[in-house]
Design an enzyme around this catalytic site. Sequence first.
Site, mmCIF file in Angstrom:
data_model
loop_
_atom_site.group_PDB
_atom_site.id
_atom_site.type_symbol
_atom_site.label_atom_id
_atom_site.label_comp_id
_atom_site.label_asym_id
_atom_site.label_seq_id
_atom_site.Cartn_x
_atom_site.Cartn_y
_atom_site.Cartn_z
ATOM 1 N N GLU A 1 -42.988 23.316 62.877
ATOM 2 C CA GLU A 1 -42.962 24.737 63.061
ATOM 3 C C GLU A 1 -42.625 25.707 62.102
ATOM 4 O O GLU A 1 -43.285 26.696 61.884
ATOM 5 C CB GLU A 1 -41.791 24.989 64.181
ATOM 6 C CG GLU A 1 -41.796 26.129 65.152
ATOM 7 C CD GLU A 1 -40.811 27.049 64.171
ATOM 8 O OE1 GLU A 1 -40.749 28.485 64.449
ATOM 9 O OE2 GLU A 1 -40.139 27.027 63.363
ATOM 10 N N ASP B 1 -38.525 19.863 63.072
ATOM 11 C CA ASP B 1 -38.492 19.972 61.585
ATOM 12 C C ASP B 1 -37.320 21.210 61.194
ATOM 13 O O ASP B 1 -37.103 21.919 61.965
ATOM 14 C CB ASP B 1 -39.724 20.705 61.020
ATOM 15 C CG ASP B 1 -40.498 21.884 61.397
ATOM 16 O OD1 ASP B 1 -40.159 21.910 62.617
ATOM 17 O OD2 ASP B 1 -40.951 22.467 60.724
#
Length: 410
Positions: A176, A81
């Site tokens: 994350e 991400d």
Amino acid sequence: MKEELLKRFTKYVKVDTQSNEESKACPTTPGQMELANILVTELKEIGMQEVTVDEFGYVMATLPSNTTKEVPVIGFLAHLDTATDLTGKNVQPQVHENYDGKDIVLNKDLNVVLSPKQFPELADYNGKTLITTDGTTLLGADDKAGITEIMVAMNHLINHPEIKHGKIRVAFTPDEEIGRGPERFDVEAFGAKYAYTMDGGPLGELEYESFNAAGAKITFNGNSVHPGTAKNKMVNAVKMAMEFNAHIPKDEAPEYTEGYEGFYHLISLNGDVEQAKAYYIIRDFDHLKFVERKTHIASIAKELEEKYGEGSVELKLNDQYYNMREKIEPVKEIVDIVSAAMRNLDIEPKISPIRGGTDGAQLSYKGLPTPNIFGGGENFHGKFEYVALESMVKATEVIIEVARLFEEKE
């Protein structure tokens, strides 16, 4: 190696993988699963084994040992991400070869300029190939540079069997940036004794200390009354939020702190007279100071609720991750081996605390000690984000050298 890094990186950043804190799903956005599936295909193509992706978007793969020695299994991780601070949709990477040290116009129409006056570290990149944004999005070097470096390093090791190494596991994780990366990460299935996140910044960064981190969601409930008849009746929720923020030490904010200094950071504030919502993050390296910061937030909330009435202030405070130093110091040799790898490649290790968090912080507390290695990027989470291709080459070489040194020392 340069060409492969550039090709993979510019492909990966074009997939919108921005995470979404409001989503309860995992991954929180479909783009992360899209990239996960791309990586699964590519891992198989380069010859990795035991390639898997689960329903939550966690990708894992194995490079088998090519030595007769008993070498501990090591892992390399990066996250799928990108940050929530700026859009990651329609990223158009710009490649600037042989950077001349001057201003780089990212977007002429919007007058967005990457300037050494604002970012003096650009002077370190004279003559390098810089990959930037077009001034309208973030780049996603955090952490697609890390993904790229792991992919290229594994491909290199597969094609150079003369480089001896033990079993290597790789993983790409979702979410994350919103602190959920390790939530569903199966440490036992991963099967590594030690691991490294490729999630650091400029060349040479090596980190094994992280913040202690918490988030505070605060809802202020006011009372909206027509302004003409509001005396002694109206309670303005936005002003309550402003009053709350006035109790936060002004100099203990990200823009005034560095090194080992902690902070409070107001991420968002929105609302109206009836209701306002604020979101803070709380960070400190020292556990006692971390607890004190959380206590301070709670005491402000209590004080304002006593002033404005029961239910006027609602606080949700949650811990996000803890300083991983406590878990890594007992196995400090895993940091030392990276330092040695860097020096073998003429890179001076820059060991400093992470003023942020990585998946490694939580993984270290789940039994997998995981320091953080540089990925090469600068100015993460914004339109001025960039990465030098040469730094990505060095990061890739560090992965290869770490694998070689683990085998050599046995």
